[in-house]
Design an enzyme around this catalytic site. Sequence first.
Site, PDB file in Angstrom:
ATOM      1  N   HIS A 140       0.720  -1.376   0.231  1.00 52.64           N
ATOM      2  CA  HIS A 140       0.191  -0.261   0.173  1.00 52.64           C
ATOM      3  C   HIS A 140       1.167   1.293   0.143  1.00 52.64           C
ATOM      4  CE1 HIS A 140      -3.450   2.273   0.983  1.00 52.64           C
ATOM      5  NE2 HIS A 140      -2.775   2.434   1.754  1.00 52.64           N
ATOM      6  N   LYS A 198      -7.678  14.778  -5.675  1.00 53.59           N
ATOM      7  CA  LYS A 198      -6.358  13.119  -5.710  1.00 53.59           C
ATOM      8  C   LYS A 198      -7.565  11.659  -5.092  1.00 53.59           C
ATOM      9  CE  LYS A 198      -3.023  10.232  -3.800  1.00 53.59           C
ATOM     10  NZ  LYS A 198      -1.942  10.547  -2.454  1.00 53.59           N
ATOM     11  N   GLU A 201      -8.104   7.619  -3.786  1.00 51.67           N
ATOM     12  CA  GLU A 201      -6.966   6.929  -3.093  1.00 51.67           C
ATOM     13  C   GLU A 201      -8.779   6.013  -2.806  1.00 51.67           C
ATOM     14  OE1 GLU A 201      -4.839   7.265   0.320  1.00 51.67           O
ATOM     15  OE2 GLU A 201      -3.574   8.034  -1.228  1.00 51.67           O
ATOM     16  N   SER A 202      -7.792   4.315  -2.498  1.00 56.12           N
ATOM     17  CA  SER A 202      -8.964   3.304  -2.077  1.00 56.12           C
ATOM     18  C   SER A 202      -8.762   3.423  -0.543  1.00 56.12           C
ATOM     19  CB  SER A 202      -8.395   2.148  -2.545  1.00 56.12           C
ATOM     20  OG  SER A 202      -6.998   2.128  -2.078  1.00 56.12           O
ATOM     21  N   HIS A 203      -9.952   2.732  -0.343  1.00 55.83           N
ATOM     22  CA  HIS A 203      -9.856   2.430   1.147  1.00 55.83           C
ATOM     23  C   HIS A 203     -11.168   0.929   1.166  1.00 55.83           C
ATOM     24  CE1 HIS A 203      -9.425   3.567   5.570  1.00 55.83           C
ATOM     25  NE2 HIS A 203      -8.763   3.717   5.064  1.00 55.83           N
ATOM     26  N   ASP A 225       0.355  15.147   6.384  1.00 57.04           N
ATOM     27  CA  ASP A 225      -1.029  14.341   6.704  1.00 57.04           C
ATOM     28  C   ASP A 225       0.063  12.674   7.751  1.00 57.04           C
ATOM     29  OD1 ASP A 225      -1.166  12.739   4.345  1.00 57.04           O
ATOM     30  OD2 ASP A 225      -2.951  12.019   4.892  1.00 57.04           O
ATOM     31  N   GLN A 228      -6.421   8.941  13.524  1.00 55.61           N
ATOM     32  CA  GLN A 228      -7.196   9.518  12.230  1.00 55.61           C
ATOM     33  C   GLN A 228      -6.946  10.849  12.620  1.00 55.61           C
ATOM     34  OE1 GLN A 228      -8.197   8.486   8.990  1.00 55.61           O
ATOM     35  NE2 GLN A 228      -6.686   6.972   9.757  1.00 55.61           N
ATOM     36  N   GLY A 274      -2.321   9.818  -7.200  1.00 53.52           N
ATOM     37  CA  GLY A 274      -3.312   8.859  -7.698  1.00 53.52           C
ATOM     38  C   GLY A 274      -2.739   7.198  -6.508  1.00 53.52           C
ATOM     39  N   ASN A 275      -3.281   6.608  -6.671  1.00 55.45           N
ATOM     40  CA  ASN A 275      -2.959   4.885  -6.288  1.00 55.45           C
ATOM     41  C   ASN A 275      -3.244   3.547  -6.542  1.00 55.45           C
ATOM     42  OD1 ASN A 275      -5.357   3.439  -3.524  1.00 55.45           O
ATOM     43  ND2 ASN A 275      -3.555   3.899  -2.960  1.00 55.45           N
ATOM     44  N   SER A 308      -4.226  -0.524  -5.128  1.00 58.39           N
ATOM     45  CA  SER A 308      -4.757  -0.926  -4.485  1.00 58.39           C
ATOM     46  C   SER A 308      -4.901  -2.224  -4.832  1.00 58.39           C
ATOM     47  CB  SER A 308      -6.582  -0.824  -4.259  1.00 58.39           C
ATOM     48  OG  SER A 308      -6.754  -1.422  -2.859  1.00 58.39           O
TER      49      SER A 308
END
Length: 749
Positions: free
Chosen positions: A55, A100, A102-104, A278, A324, A547-548, A550
């Site tokens: 990741h 952007k 992203e994935s979760h 962050d 978080q 980007g991301n 996954s």
Amino acid sequence: MTLDTIKHAEQTPDVQQPWAELGLKQDEYERIRTILGRRPTGAELAMYSVMWSEHCSYKSSKVHLRQFGEKAPENDALLVGIGENAGVVDVGQGYAVTFKVESHNHPSYIEPYQGAATGVGGIVRDILAMGARPVAVMDPLRFGAADHPDTKRVLPGVVAGIGGYGNCLGLPNIGGEVVFDPCYQGNPLVNALCVGVMKHEDIHLAKASGAGNKVILYGARTGGDGIGGVSVLASETFDDTKPTKRPAVQVGDPFQEKLLIECTLEIFREKLVAGIQDLGGAGLSCATSELASAGSGGMRVELDTVPLRDASLSPEEILMSESQERMCAIVEPDKVARFLEICEKWDVIATVIGEVTDGERLEIFWHGEQIVDVPPRTVAHEGPVYERPYARPEWQDALQADDANKLPRPATPAELREQVLKVVSAPNQASKSWITDQYDRFVQGNTVLAQPEDSGMVRVDEETGLGVAVATDGNGRYAKLDPYAGAQLALAEAYRNVAASGAKPLAISDCLNFGSPEDPAVMWQFAEATRGLADGCLTLGTPVTGGNVSLYNQTGDVAIHPTPVVAVLGVIDDVARRTPIGFADEGHLLYLLGDTDEEFGGSAWSQTVHDHLGGLPPKVDLERERLLAEILISASRDGMVDAAHDLSDGGLIQAVVESCLRGGKGARIVVPDGIDPFVFLLSESAGRAVVAVPRSEELRFKDMCGARGLPAVRIGVVDGDAVDVQGQFGIPLAELREAHEATIPGLLA
């Protein structure tokens, strides 16, 4: 802990360490030992394990992602590209926009509400860290079969998490997708996008420079949630025999994040930070190593000064926690007092936890004892790089040979009507208002377009009307049939959606969702999709800004369809000139732009009517997509069209139904001579749009299309209270609305 942890590690090389449990391979563990010249301490092992995870390190995808740089088109609008928290583009008038996706994914299957909520929170902080005020979010979602019992568990929780977090932040949710397919049954895709706005001079980067500058951790206290989230949860295949790993899912607090946003923006206004990052995936391990790696020196951190929610956390757990609502800033000593003062004003906890050094090491101490001594680049930017073996799967030829064009077609107008109703009411084509009504789409007062429009659009400047539009698209069925073409079709559809609203496409972000990289067939899909996307962006002139990736999106040995999701951002000079999808004025003429062929591979019709996946996806013609976009943008700017809708899933009839329901007016459609009504209505040929042209503009519009060589055929008129395909069938709008809007509530009741 011994008196000297580093020395103890040197003197005890044979101590067994839990590297495998932390997701490391044996050769990776041996490489860490080579880098350090000794075995790692427990804290060092924790840091390397999360930062070298799939990741965070992109170790299986880096060799393919390089194409985005090597094939990057010339684009003067690109201000910040790949490698930062998010890309930044110039949209004119001194404004810059950062965005952007992203994935979760895995966290959202285990804990749907918190997984989705913290996905929103994380992407918002990425945008904030660039120096921008977040102004909108979007959410491309994929779930298992719509009628599967587990979908009723996952979908409502995910939607509630997205809405709960985003609504509390006061961010409008302006778009996205919801797709159902059995391949996502045990592995939903929850992708999240955020858009932010700033002036050019306000751009911030993630780097720690200037010896003596202070490292300040601010935001929420650090807890035990999210420990190992990226190394264990997001970088491993789901397996029913393994524990659910609930502690690895982060817990979000949107009200804390709202305070953090406003606090950070005030800090930016007073120019108090020299670098900022962050805390998302890999937590403090990521923030400290990436800041130090991108800067000009080293960093010393006193880990025991980190504010905790749980006093029993070990140093390793503090370094791995993904709690978080946290940020890490680099601040010059004479600005620290003011920085802390602003944090106190916003009720945000802020603590000086270290400083930038003139050395080359990241050094972390625990109650005065050194527990980490590493070269930061080896943690953050010089992890493993794998050239995974890949090969076209043996079943690919048979899949493509199973031609969807051979499927039985409707034999009568009555059958055609029945199948049209079946397509427009199927879960993937049905109204998603049950979902989107849970999101605040208009908070902040700058939303111009939102679901179910082709793209979301927000106003950037109130005085001039400058705005940006964003669309996300991806079709895993197309990509399963041909990953190269499937990725380009995702790009083309998002590009077309932005242009249909009147905005000029500028740049893209992507979220590449695939199965296990240890499967050569999956890696072939990934390699082909990445190549297709890079080639497509070069042709269209839209650089990839970030980007991301996954991976490991599969349950056991069953992978999801390859699902590259593409987000395209465009700019519009005046949002007052945007083009909606709704047919709102009777008498307007309907024109079909582009060519229609018999293309049903991966189509909504083949899925809905025949439960079939096979053949080839629609052909891609990116030069035609560029021409179509130019026509749509010019027509919008010059007032030649009052509505426009791209053609994609479900073909022409799906677009016409959506536009009629959106505008509240019916349409009379005439099938052109020489084309099968079934093909005309349901083919999914790309590079097409339907537009509503005022009669006063018809000649000018036809002349423009003719002069530029774009096929444009008049197919009907906005009229009445039904969709009437002359010579075939008519369906009252009331019946269409019931069919289109009842599906999702019925499934989830």
